[in-house]
Design an enzyme around this catalytic site. Structure first.
Site, PDB file in Angstrom:
ATOM      1  N   HIS A 271       0.859  -1.190   0.000  1.00 15.39           N
ATOM      2  CA  HIS A 271       0.000   0.000   0.000  1.00 15.39           C
ATOM      3  C   HIS A 271       0.886   1.227   0.000  1.00 15.39           C
ATOM      4  O   HIS A 271       1.830   1.311   0.770  1.00 15.39           O
ATOM      5  CB  HIS A 271      -0.906   0.024   1.236  1.00 15.39           C
TER       6      HIS A 271
ATOM      7  N   ASP B 188     -15.500   2.885   7.481  1.00 12.32           N
ATOM      8  CA  ASP B 188     -14.506   3.850   6.999  1.00 12.32           C
ATOM      9  C   ASP B 188     -15.129   4.867   6.053  1.00 12.32           C
ATOM     10  O   ASP B 188     -14.785   6.039   6.070  1.00 12.32           O
ATOM     11  CB  ASP B 188     -13.345   3.130   6.291  1.00 12.32           C
TER      12      ASP B 188
ATOM     13  N   ARG C 207     -14.791  12.998   8.525  1.00  8.92           N
ATOM     14  CA  ARG C 207     -13.467  13.606   8.744  1.00  8.92           C
ATOM     15  C   ARG C 207     -13.212  14.691   7.713  1.00  8.92           C
ATOM     16  O   ARG C 207     -12.692  15.763   8.017  1.00  8.92           O
ATOM     17  CB  ARG C 207     -12.369  12.533   8.651  1.00  8.92           C
TER      18      ARG C 207
ATOM     19  N   SER D 247      -8.159   3.875   9.131  1.00  8.09           N
ATOM     20  CA  SER D 247      -8.795   3.916   7.817  1.00  8.09           C
ATOM     21  C   SER D 247      -8.037   3.040   6.817  1.00  8.09           C
ATOM     22  O   SER D 247      -8.626   2.193   6.132  1.00  8.09           O
ATOM     23  CB  SER D 247      -8.837   5.378   7.345  1.00  8.09           C
TER      24      SER D 247
ATOM     25  N   LYS E 199      -9.046  -1.433   5.839  1.00  2.22           N
ATOM     26  CA  LYS E 199      -9.323  -1.887   4.471  1.00  2.22           C
ATOM     27  C   LYS E 199      -8.309  -2.947   4.040  1.00  2.22           C
ATOM     28  O   LYS E 199      -8.651  -3.928   3.394  1.00  2.22           O
ATOM     29  CB  LYS E 199      -9.317  -0.694   3.515  1.00  2.22           C
TER      30      LYS E 199
HETATM   31  N1  URA Z   1      -6.013   7.013   2.827  1.00  4.61           N
HETATM   32  C1  URA Z   1      -7.030   6.369   3.421  1.00  4.61           C
HETATM   33  O1  URA Z   1      -7.505   5.341   2.942  1.00  4.61           O
HETATM   34  N2  URA Z   1      -7.521   6.890   4.565  1.00  4.61           N
HETATM   35  C2  URA Z   1      -7.040   8.002   5.135  1.00  4.61           C
HETATM   36  O2  URA Z   1      -7.514   8.389   6.177  1.00  4.61           O
HETATM   37  C3  URA Z   1      -5.979   8.655   4.504  1.00  4.61           C
HETATM   38  C4  URA Z   1      -5.479   8.140   3.344  1.00  4.61           C
END
Ligand code: URA
Length: 440
Positions: free
Chosen positions: A82, A161, A168, A183, A187
């Site tokens: 990631h 999320d 947010r 977050s 995932k």
């Molecule tokens: N990428 C994400 O998936 N979530 C965040 O909060 C910031 C970057």
């Protein structure tokens, strides 16, 4: 416990228990927490932070808000990479086939570009016919047969999320590190990985510009991943200029295929170096090789032998794309575009680049999105020829812009030219691609 009790506890600097965090995440997901209450708690978290234990509970609860993908029927170690994103950051397209060619299963769930940063799904869609909207059974089948599959986030993965991110975004609390960690990791953890390698970018084109903050984020991501039982490490890498050569979807896919064909332009070297290192770390963390050195050799062989390119070809075929681009990457290019040389206004050394501005300039001519619903023009983009530390004469090329018309040519080339700081003396420090490796 009522929502206001949780808000009060966090507001006053207390530590939320796992049960209280579960209550919050469930409340957000099922709507029993009002948006204003969730927003207030997010702001209290933003201001007072979270302990490592709280951040881990938040990640676990967000993960539990949705489905876990079960790939246990695929008899291979599962690993993913990631990146926190940047400009010209295209390594997923090289890493996934490299890692798959080394015996990993790589279930890659990627995103779209927004603002100055690109997204893997948009890049893949530059290949004619390529489908990123797969059903879960299709995704599983391609993962099984090819070794990697690429698709977008589904509504079933960490639905908390989606709600929390929107709140947010609307309440200026995106930048809180524990919220970012939960977050991203909720995932990623949903794919049932054995190993995860993170590329945390820092610099003028990064989400976390400041190196100290990026390091803090990397450490928190690694701690959370490891605590969830996924071997996790992070590289802190440079995003002070576009990564490699191309910025723009089709141009970036072209660059990646050229790398896998072992016929890349020298400007693409940082993409190759970073892809090899990240893929090698996936291979060693997932236990396919017992040492990083052996993993590096294995990944290099997967590239040089053409195995990674073959794996990419099979993925493109399986996801409905025109695999002829693997033999002739120039099929990706639109020959009707205008090519504009962006020139250095005066002599000197490049000391600084505003990478985000280059990303924004390409996005503004259609290469990216300013709003998530915007259509994009996959063909336009910029080839960054000059790099930090290079010595230029007046009129030397900073790079080549590909655009549709004179208005775009004028506006984008002016923005890109202004993104380069050129001075008489060279920069005091060399620009380092991999700044640090964080394993705990
Ligand atoms: N990428 C994400 O998936 N979530 C965040 O909060 C910031 C970057």
């Amino acid at each position: 416990m009522r929502p206001q009790d949780l808000i009060q506890k966090k507001r006053d600097g207390g530590e939320l228990s796992p049960e209280e965090i579960a209550l919050f995440v469930r409340g957000v997901t099922d709507g029993s927490f009002a948006d204003y209450q969730a927003a207030a708690l997010l702001m209290a978290i933003f201001l007072n932070g979270m302990s490592e234990a709280e951040a881990q509970s938040l990640t676990q609860e967000m993960l539990r808000s949705g489905e876990m993908l079960d790939f246990s029927d695929i008899p291979k170690p599962k690993a993913d990479k990631h990146s926190t994103g940047g400009v010209g950051d295209k390594t997923s397209l090289v890493i996934a086939p490299l890692a798959a060619a080394c015996g990993l299963a790589v279930p890659m769930i990627s995103g779209r570009g927004l603002g100055h940063t690109g997204g893997t799904l948009d890049k893949l869609e530059a290949i004619k016919g390529y489908r990123v909207h797969l059903s879960l059974p299709e995704f599983r089948e391609i993962l099984k047969s090819v070794g990697f599959a690429m698709m977008g986030q589904t509504a079933d993965i960490a639905p908390a999320d989606k709600k929390l991110y929107a709140l947010r975004d609307a309440t200026a609390t995106v930048e809180a590190i524990p919220l970012i960690v939960a977050s991203i990791m909720s995932k990623k953890m949903a794919a049932g990985l054995d190993a995860l390698v993170l590329d945390v970018k820092t610099g003028s084109g990064a989400f976390m510009r400041e190196e100290a903050r990026a390091r803090e984020l990397a450490r928190a991501l690694v701690a959370t991943g490891n605590s969830c039982g996924v071997r996790t490490e992070a590289l802190l890498t440079d995003m002070n200029q576009p990564l490699g050569y191309a910025v723009g979807n089709a141009l970036e896919v072209h660059e990646c295929i050229a790398i896998m064909r072992c016929e890349m332009n020298e400007h693409a070297r940082p993409v190759l170096d970073l892809s090899l290192e990240l893929a090698a770390r996936m291979v060693s963390s997932a236990g396919v090789e017992s040492s990083l050195e052996a993993a590096r050799e294995r990944v290099q062989r997967a590239l040089s032998s053409g195995a990674a390119l073959e794996c990419f070809r099979r993925n493109v075929e399986a996801q409905g794309g025109d695999a002829r681009v693997c033999d002739d990457p120039s099929r990706l290019l639109d020959l009707n575009l205008r090519e504009v040389r962006v020139e250095s206004p005066h002599a000197g050394f490049i000391v600084k680049v505003d990478a985000a501005e280059i990303g924004n300039a390409v996005a503004a001519i259609g290469g990216g999105r300013t709003r998530i619903e915007d259509e994009i023009d996959a063909a336009v983009g910029f080839l960054a020829e000059a790099k930090i530390g290079d010595k230029l004469s007046a009129g030397d090329a900073l790079g080549l812009l590909y655009c549709r018309d004179e208005t775009q040519a004028q506006s984008a080339s002016a923005r890109i030219r202004a993104a380069y700081e050129i001075e008489d003396a060279p920069p005091s420090l060399p620009n380092q691609l991999i700044k640090e490796v964080i394993t705990e």
